[in-house]
Write a protein that holds these residues in place. Structure first.
Motif, PDB file in Angstrom:
ATOM      1  N   ALA A   1      40.340  42.415  38.855  1.00  0.00           N
ATOM      2  CA  ALA A   1      40.399  43.372  37.755  1.00  0.00           C
ATOM      3  C   ALA A   1      39.357  42.976  36.721  1.00  0.00           C
ATOM      4  CB  ALA A   1      41.786  43.407  37.129  1.00  0.00           C
ATOM      5  N   VAL A   2      38.718  43.981  36.142  1.00  0.00           N
ATOM      6  CA  VAL A   2      37.709  43.758  35.101  1.00  0.00           C
ATOM      7  C   VAL A   2      38.034  44.670  33.929  1.00  0.00           C
ATOM      8  CG1 VAL A   2      35.272  43.923  34.486  1.00  0.00           C
ATOM      9  CG2 VAL A   2      35.917  43.101  36.752  1.00  0.00           C
ATOM     10  N   LYS A   3      38.061  44.085  32.738  1.00  0.00           N
ATOM     11  CA  LYS A   3      38.273  44.859  31.520  1.00  0.00           C
ATOM     12  C   LYS A   3      37.238  44.408  30.508  1.00  0.00           C
ATOM     13  CE  LYS A   3      41.944  46.374  28.388  1.00  0.00           C
ATOM     14  NZ  LYS A   3      43.377  46.217  28.014  1.00  0.00           N
ATOM     15  N   ASP A   4      36.141  45.177  30.435  1.00  0.00           N
ATOM     16  CA  ASP A   4      34.987  44.808  29.616  1.00  0.00           C
ATOM     17  C   ASP A   4      34.464  43.453  30.092  1.00  0.00           C
ATOM     18  OD1 ASP A   4      33.001  44.942  27.800  1.00  0.00           O
ATOM     19  OD2 ASP A   4      34.253  44.933  26.020  1.00  0.00           O
ATOM     20  N   LYS A   5      34.576  42.406  29.269  1.00  0.00           N
ATOM     21  CA  LYS A   5      34.101  41.091  29.688  1.00  0.00           C
ATOM     22  C   LYS A   5      35.222  40.175  30.164  1.00  0.00           C
ATOM     23  CE  LYS A   5      29.760  40.818  27.209  1.00  0.00           C
ATOM     24  NZ  LYS A   5      28.860  39.977  26.389  1.00  0.00           N
ATOM     25  N   ALA A   6      36.402  40.718  30.297  1.00  0.00           N
ATOM     26  CA  ALA A   6      37.520  39.967  30.866  1.00  0.00           C
ATOM     27  C   ALA A   6      37.592  40.274  32.356  1.00  0.00           C
ATOM     28  CB  ALA A   6      38.823  40.348  30.183  1.00  0.00           C
ATOM     29  N   ALA A   7      37.427  39.244  33.194  1.00  0.00           N
ATOM     30  CA  ALA A   7      37.405  39.425  34.648  1.00  0.00           C
ATOM     31  C   ALA A   7      38.330  38.413  35.302  1.00  0.00           C
ATOM     32  CB  ALA A   7      35.982  39.263  35.195  1.00  0.00           C
ATOM     33  N   ALA A   8      39.088  38.870  36.293  1.00  0.00           N
ATOM     34  CA  ALA A   8      40.007  37.990  37.025  1.00  0.00           C
ATOM     35  C   ALA A   8      39.966  38.355  38.496  1.00  0.00           C
ATOM     36  CB  ALA A   8      41.435  38.112  36.485  1.00  0.00           C
ATOM     37  N   VAL A   9      40.087  37.339  39.356  1.00  0.00           N
ATOM     38  CA  VAL A   9      40.095  37.544  40.794  1.00  0.00           C
ATOM     39  C   VAL A   9      41.206  36.695  41.391  1.00  0.00           C
ATOM     40  CG1 VAL A   9      38.420  35.707  41.267  1.00  0.00           C
ATOM     41  CG2 VAL A   9      38.647  37.619  42.874  1.00  0.00           C
ATOM     42  N   LEU A  10      41.777  37.155  42.499  1.00  0.00           N
ATOM     43  CA  LEU A  10      42.925  36.498  43.127  1.00  0.00           C
ATOM     44  C   LEU A  10      42.528  35.902  44.473  1.00  0.00           C
ATOM     45  CD1 LEU A  10      45.469  39.351  42.405  1.00  0.00           C
ATOM     46  CD2 LEU A  10      45.232  37.221  41.126  1.00  0.00           C
ATOM     47  N   ILE A  11      43.136  34.766  44.817  1.00  0.00           N
ATOM     48  CA  ILE A  11      42.904  34.121  46.106  1.00  0.00           C
ATOM     49  C   ILE A  11      44.214  33.530  46.607  1.00  0.00           C
ATOM     50  CG2 ILE A  11      40.475  33.587  45.654  1.00  0.00           C
ATOM     51  CD1 ILE A  11      41.316  30.744  44.964  1.00  0.00           C
TER      52      ILE A  11
END
Length: 651
Positions: A484-494
């Motif tokens: 998920a990306v919200k402007d400059k906030a980015a997260a990825v799952l593994i």
């Protein structure tokens, strides 16, 4: 041979009639062929075989048909396109085959210099990584979350997936922090004291970072270990080698989870730009708007120390990685940022092993066993010592399924290390009703009188076992969106945050390490923070199909190994395994694939390709069964009609 002559007699034939007395009638004549008793019985035999074949192939859950109906033309097209690809990838290095099936690029691993983007050879990788670590150490004062030019990552979860991703990012010059709830890297966790099998798929990661030799040194090889089955009857102890289904496959290794995590942690400590904060839990993960109007990630965490709890805030990491398990808090945050809650809600699939509960009990190194043969009735039996690098399976003398147990002990390399025995049962089993250490010891002695229980398990360990809540196998599950990306906030799952399942196919840690290998592919494309959204979208395209396929494979892999299902279902699964692996695949390997349990061991095959092959084989088996049924029906009708005609003949 059958293919050199017609399957049925000709419509007419020439014969010479022989009288009962031995004489022969003069002349010859031609008449319609009659059906012999053997021919009349054959259709019924074929019908019986076909029905059994159909029941084996279609009646069992492991032969689930594809939910999509693409048709015969699409199936044949996929077969034609897959065969040349697979033959080409077999000559590539093991740890880059799977990646090249997707990227279709140079057979060398995609490890790039940031300036030239030229792929490095295998021999240059170690030198390049060593040089990079030396550079990072030389500039350590300017890094570690202080250098504005370096990208930063916050990893939530310090298990194998989290530490592996930290090693990968730190190796590329990122500033990395890992938040982990454990007190330190060596703490013993009763609920996570299981033993991994790191196969060639997981070794793609260990090969990249020079960890495979260390892995081999502290683990037990799958190719040369034995398992001893201890029975309560006259069979006694039976030691046997574990059969190797594919002698050409790369070696796999038994290794305790704690030992493997320590290997990764020691590797991560080589990087001055990486830090693990233990005994820390995330209390809040959100996105906030700063003074300039940009939205950044903000993480609130707390660390438990002897002096009390310390709270702190980490703001504006370029990337947040959720490696916090199948109850992922980061995944919930991704759903909020993305706005599509359904895309981050796990899709759960049914499995015969879903819902099984487990506990683990700790045994001492080289725990004692009764010596084979023993003494007479009522006399003291002699004791011998177990061997740590051997596996053991201890069977109960109780027949009642509500009370009987089974102890499973995987091998460990350390001769002085403790052993862990697994007990896996349904929730209504009597094991879950034990409330004290004495009750535990009494139950174990009732089940295993052929093992010196009180010489193996202390009262303290039995008490701890009674107080432990235990764990539960999750349903095979996957999510549809991985970032998920919200402007400059980015997260990825593994890891388990995107795919979770029972341990039937031993792919939990291997799939997590392969997640990191695929993530490394797209991280190579990130030079500045603005590159992150595009890179994560590519990771989504690469890894989402693998997560879905892996969950389906977990449904059908080896779900009845715990002895929990009805006996007929376990036998049906075994027949299906033998049919696919040792009969159909051996007769026509180009047309039928073996069982998924065998295909998973080939790291050159992606999970999506394995699932596609399994579905294709299922459709072909079903089609063959239908064709045999039609053939039987036609044979019965033809035989009946022919017999009626012959009965009306005057001769």
């Amino acid at each position: 041979p059958p293919h050199t002559r017609p399957a049925f007699p000709a419509r007419s034939f020439t014969y010479r009639r022989t009288e009962a007395g031995g004489g022969k009638e003069e002349g010859e004549e031609t008449r319609p062929a009659s059906l012999s008793p053997t021919m009349l019985r054959a259709p019924f035999l074929v019908a019986t075989a076909s029905i059994l074949f159909l029941l084996v192939c279609v009646g069992h859950g492991s032969l689930t048909l594809s939910t999509s109906n693409r048709g015969i033309r699409s199936t044949l097209s996929r077969l034609r396109t897959s065969l040349p690809t697979l033959s080409a990838t077999r000559s590539q290095p093991n740890f880059c085959r799977a990646r090249n099936q997707i990227t279709n690029e140079n057979a060398l691993p995609r490890m790039w210099t940031r300036e030239s983007r030229v792929p490095l050879s295998h021999s240059d990788q170690a030198e390049e990584r060593t040089s990079r670590i030396q550079t990072l150490r030389a500039t350590a004062g300017n890094i570690i979350m202080k250098n504005d030019e370096a990208l930063s990552a916050l990893i939530i979860g310090g298990g194998p997936a989290g530490l592996a991703s930290a090693i990968m990012l730190a190796d590329k010059g990122w500033n990395v922090k890992v938040l982990e709830q454990r007190r330190d890297s060596s703490v013993y966790e009763p609920m996570k004291a299981y033993v991994f099998v790191v196969d060639s798929r997981g070794q793609k990661f260990t090969n990249m970072y020079g960890l495979t030799d260390k892995l081999a040194d502290v683990s037990v090889s799958m190719l040369n270990y034995t398992i001893t089955r201890i029975y309560p009857d006259q069979r006694g102890s039976v030691e046997s080698e574990v059969p190797v289904l594919d002698p050409e496959r790369k070696d796999s290794y038994w290794i305790p989870r704690q030992v493997f995590v320590n290997i990764l942690y020691e590797k991560l400590k080589e990087f001055p730009n990486a830090e693990v904060i233990f005994n820390t839990s995330v209390t809040n993960l959100e996105s906030l708007c700063d003074d300039s109007g940009e939205i950044h990630a903000r993480i609130e965490a707390s660390t438990i120390e002897e002096s009390g709890t310390t709270s702190f805030t980490l703001e504006a990491p370029d990337l947040v990685i959720g490696a916090d398990g199948f109850r992922s808090r980061v995944r919930d945050t991704c759903a909020e940022w993305d706005g599509n809650v359904a895309a981050f809600t796990p899709v759960k699939l049914p499995s015969p092993s879903t819902g099984l509960r487990y506990k683990m009990i700790r045994l001492p190194p080289r725990f004692p066993l009764f010596e084979e043969g023993g003494l007479g009735e009522g006399e003291q039996k002699k004791l011998t010592r177990s061997i740590n690098n051997k596996g053991y399976a201890v069977y109960s003398r109780i027949k009642d399924t509500a009370r009987k147990g089974k102890l499973g002990l995987p091998p460990v390399k350390d001769p002085n290390g403790p052993r862990t025995a697994n007990l896996i049962q349904w929730g209504e089993h009597d094991m879950w009703k034990l409330k004290s250490g004495e009750e535990v010891l009494s139950w174990l002695e009732e089940n295993f009188p052929h093992v010196p229980i009180r010489d193996i398990i202390s009262v303290e360990e039995a008490e701890s076992f009674a107080n432990e809540k235990g764990g539960q196998f999750p349903a095979p599950q996957y999510i549809k969106k991985l970032y998920a990306v919200k402007d400059k906030a980015a997260a990825v799952l593994i890891g388990d945050a995107i795919h979770a399942f029972p341990p039937d196919i031993a792919q939990g840690v291997n799939a997590a390490l392969e997640d990191v290998v695929d993530l490394e592919t797209v991280v190579d494309q990130i030079d500045v923070a603005s590159d992150i959204p595009k890179a994560l979208e590519e990771y989504q395209q690469i890894r989402a199909p693998e997560a879905e396929s892996l969950a389906h494979l977990a449904q059908i892999g080896y779900p009845f190994q715990y002895g929990q299902g009805p006996g007929w279902m376990e036998k049906a699964w075994t027949i299906n395994f033998v049919l696919r692996t040792f009969i159909l695949n051996k007769l026509m390997p180009f047309f039928f694939s073996p069982s998924v349990v065998l295909m998973i061991q080939d790291a050159s095959l992606r999970y999506s390709e394995i699932w596609k092959r399994a579905q294709t084989t299922t459709r072909r088996i079903t089609g063959l069964s239908a064709a045999l049924a039609l053939l039987v029906f036609w044979s019965l009708v033809s035989s009946s009609m022919a017999q009626g005609i012959l009965e009306r003949m005057p001769f």
